[in-house]
Design an enzyme around this catalytic site. Structure first.
Site, mmCIF file in Angstrom:
data_model
loop_
_atom_site.group_PDB
_atom_site.id
_atom_site.type_symbol
_atom_site.label_atom_id
_atom_site.label_comp_id
_atom_site.label_asym_id
_atom_site.label_seq_id
_atom_site.Cartn_x
_atom_site.Cartn_y
_atom_site.Cartn_z
ATOM 1 N N SER A 1 0.868 -1.302 0.124
ATOM 2 C CA SER A 1 -0.117 0.030 -0.060
ATOM 3 C C SER A 1 0.874 1.349 -0.059
ATOM 4 C CB SER A 1 -0.907 -0.003 1.284
ATOM 5 O OG SER A 1 -2.122 0.886 1.147
ATOM 6 N N ASP B 1 -9.824 -4.803 -4.521
ATOM 7 C CA ASP B 1 -9.270 -3.670 -3.974
ATOM 8 C C ASP B 1 -9.594 -2.489 -4.679
ATOM 9 O OD1 ASP B 1 -7.356 -1.629 -2.620
ATOM 10 O OD2 ASP B 1 -5.724 -3.062 -3.159
ATOM 11 N N HIS C 1 -7.859 -5.416 -0.229
ATOM 12 C CA HIS C 1 -6.748 -4.575 0.144
ATOM 13 C C HIS C 1 -6.289 -5.157 1.675
ATOM 14 C CE1 HIS C 1 -4.323 -1.015 0.096
ATOM 15 N NE2 HIS C 1 -4.511 -1.070 1.351
#
Length: 333
Positions: free
Chosen positions: A159, A266, A296
């Site tokens: 991320s 995601d 995610h």
């Protein structure tokens, strides 16, 4: 006879785990989000056994920078993975990603240097990028003392950490070019591991995956995306600043081979895949992987979701090769 189209579905393990959970962060403060994150991901989470771990500080531009070193077994000259944790640039820390870094060290048979970079809103952009550069500089000059190979350095993250890894790669390339054959950045990167990152190729309005999966039914709803952007990015930041938004870089040539992983459900999926395509179009080696059925943040649940363990094994093989360029580069699914 016409074959029926397959309807995408969450991985059964993911669906069971997240059933009934709500991911609307509109009412949460940063302090509340940090407390919740610390409660969910910490040093008590499932931990893979490895030979040695060590916590220390290294010099950083904002003061001492905390890091954790992970050594998988006795030995010398290990490939080194600099790892930058996710958390929207606002939360998570060394403890939250301890379990994952242990697995990466074991699967990759590598030394992992996990970096506790400064967080927003206390330290907005470019503080985290500066810390990433400081970590690489320290590793280049010191990692041999901890049984790592300074000539085989990789960067990776999930991320926000993937964003920092991409920004770091651009910094290294640009400083090397600016040096014109003289001493530039004290190290080069042999590869990138980019797990469901955010790169700025697509705005939330342009991204079909944000529209489909950012409504609060999945991790990382749109209000959370907006909060992270607002708190991390000063208003004076240029919209095409390549170290904040690597996907907006005018030139992506000359970057390390990259393993670009996205998750089917995601909100960041389409932005991550667009970045992978841009890297490929610029002539870089890219190994793209869209993980079906995942959401995610799935890496942090490697001990719950069997499909995640397959991803880690693949990442480990690429680290062990210490040459992503030797791997095939299939099209993005």
């Amino acid at each position: 006879m016409t074959e029926k189209a397959t309807v995408p579905a969450l991985d059964p393990e993911v669906a069971a785990f997240y059933q009934g959970k709500n991911f609307d962060y509109r009412a949460a403060t940063v302090e509340e989000m940090r407390r919740n994150a610390d409660a969910a991901f910490n040093d008590s989470v499932e931990r893979a056994a490895i030979f040695h771990t060590e916590e220390r500080t290294i010099p950083g531009p904002g003061g001492p920078l905390p890091v954790r070193l992970y050594q998988p077994r006795e030995g010398e000259n290990f490939p080194v993975l600099l790892y930058f944790h996710g958390g929207g640039f606002l939360m998570h820390n060394l403890a939250s990603h301890d379990s994952l870094c242990r697995m990466l060290a074991r699967e990759g048979d590598c030394l992992v240097l996990s970096v506790g970079y400064r967080l927003a809103p206390e330290s907005p952009y470019p503080a985290a990028v500066e810390d990433a550069c400081a970590a690489l500089e320290w590793a280049a000059g010191n990692i041999h003392r901890f049984h790592g190979n300074p000539d085989c350095l990789l960067a990776g993250g999930d991320s926000a950490g993937a964003n920092l890894s991409a920004a770091l790669a651009l910094k290294v390339r640009d400083r090397t070019r600016e040096a014109s054959g003289k001493t530039g950045f004290p190290a080069q990167l042999a590869g990138l591991l980019l797990f469901y990152g955010t790169y700025g190729c697509l705005s939330p309005e342009e991204s079909p995956s944000v529209q489909a999966f950012g409504n609060g039914d999945y991790v990382l709803p749109r209000p959370m995306l907006a909060l992270c952007e607002d708190l991390y990015t000063p208003a004076t930041t240029a919209p095409d600043d390549p170290y904040r938004y690597p996907g907006q870089a005018r030139d992506l040539t000359g970057l390390p081979p990259a393993f670009c992983v996205t998750a089917e459900f995601d909100p960041l999926r389409d932005d991550g895949e667009a970045f992978g395509r841009r890297l490929q179009e610029a002539g870089n080696w890219v190994i793209p992987l869209r993980v079906p059925g995942m959401m995610h943040g799935f890496l942090l649940y490697w001990y719950r979701f069997s499909r995640v363990q397959q991803v880690l094994r693949q990442a480990g093989r690429l680290i062990r090769q210490a040459g992503l360029a030797k791997a095939p580069s299939p099209g993005i699914q």
